[in-house]
Structure formats: structure tokens, C-alpha cells
Design a protein around this motif. Structure first.
Motif: not given
Length: 182
Positions: A131-138, A150-169
Motif C-alpha cells: 500500500x501507499x501512504x499518500x501525503x499532500x502538499x495541499x 493527513x494521509x490517504x492509504x491506497x491499496x489494490x482494493x481502494x483507498x481510505x482517507x484519514x483526518x488531520x491528526x498528530x503524527x503519532x496517531x
């Protein structure tokens, strides 16, 4: 981000090797830390340590290019323009993707500035990542020089968006996703 991920892996009981570029961050003494200064050194360390790893998480922002020739002395200002020829650095993700064995997992990061999801999906396939962890400069206040992401995880089956949060989370979210594959 890499240090938060390394600490989260350690917290969950993993034997962790952290290959770190020149940063002023510290990590737990139980983490095997390898300090490198160049993309060549990072490539060599990653390739040599991946052979015995269950997973690699590639979140370092390694430059894609480096100067073709390194000046041995300061380049003095003599004219208004300067041309610097560049050559590609080693593609660490591609190399590990080619080496990857069926029991190993590979997580890559993509920091994109445009057509973000499409570039991340292309990278997922080209690098043979799980899977890919997508970071956005936007996303203001995330990625570099910030404690948040704030990331999006992308894998073969689709993607999952996450809210902005501390890097430890964010690290917790990434390792949760990896744990499902292991």
C-alpha cells in the motif's frame, strides 16, 4: 513521520531498524538506528537490511536527483546564472519491490503536488508496494516541519482517507493497516 512509525512498531513488539538521514531527532534505545547522510548510503542500508525484514516502511523524503558533479569548494558568484546537471538517485522503493519475497510487505509513501491519487496508484503498481501512504502538499500544517499529518492509504482494493491528526496517531493508523497484511 518515520520516527513516529518506528516508535509505534517498537511499542507493538517489533524488532525495529530505523535508517535515518541527517536529523536532530532521537529514538528509543531499543531501536537499531542507522544514520546515513546520502541517498546512496540510504539505498545501501535499505537493500542490505530488507533481506531479513518482514516489512519495510519507506517514508523518508529521499531526493529523486543529485548533482552529477560535486564541487569540492564553494562555488563563487561570477555570473547571473548557473547550470547544474542532475542524475537520478537510486530508486529504493523499486529496488525493494523487486527483491520482495511473498512473506514480506512493502509500504511506500508518496508526496505529491498534483494528480495526487493517480500518481500514488501508479507508484503502488510500479514499486510492487502493498500500500501507499499518500501525503499532500495541499494540506496546510502537515508533512514537513509539523507534528501533524493527513494521509490517504491506497491499496489494490481502494483507498481510505484519514483526518488531520498528530503524527503519532497517524503512525498508529499506518501500522494498523500493515498489521492486517502481516
Amino acid at each position: 513521520m518515520g520516527f513516529a512509525i518506528a516508535e509505534e512498531c517498537l511499542r507493538r513488539g517489533a524488532d525495529v531498524t530505523l535508517i535515518a538521514g541527517p536529523v536532530a531527532l532521537s529514538c528509543s534505545s531499543a531501536i537499531h538506528r542507522i544514520n546515513v547522510e546520502s541517498s546512496d548510503e540510504m539505498y545501501a542500508a535499505a537493500v542490505s537490511h530488507f533481506t531479513t525484514a518482514d516489512a519495510a516502511i519507506l517514508c523518508a523524503a529521499v531526493a529523486d536527483f543529485q548533482p552529477l558533479h560535486m564541487a569540492e569548494e564553494k562555488i563563487k558568484r561570477h555570473q547571473d546564472d548557473l547550470v547544474i546537471r542532475l542524475r537520478p538517485t537510486h530508486d529504493i522503493a523499486a529496488a525493494l519491490g523487486e527483491m520482495k519475497q511473498p512473506h514480506q510487505r512493502l509500504v511506500a509513501f508518496a508526496l505529491e503536488t498534483h494528480d495526487e491519487e493517480q500518481h500514488a496508484i501508479d507508484k503502488l503498481h510500479r514499486k510492487h508496494a502493498d500500500f501507499i501512504v499518500l501525503n499532500s502538499m495541499c494540506n496546510p500544517g502537515t508533512t514537513f516541519i509539523s507534528d501533524d499529518n493527513q494521509i490517504t492509504i491506497i491499496h489494490q482494493q481502494g483507498k481510505k482517507d484519514y483526518a488531520k491528526k498528530p503524527k503519532v496517531q497517524v503512525a498508529h493508523d499506518i501500522i494498523d493497516e500493515l498489521a492486517l497484511l502481516l
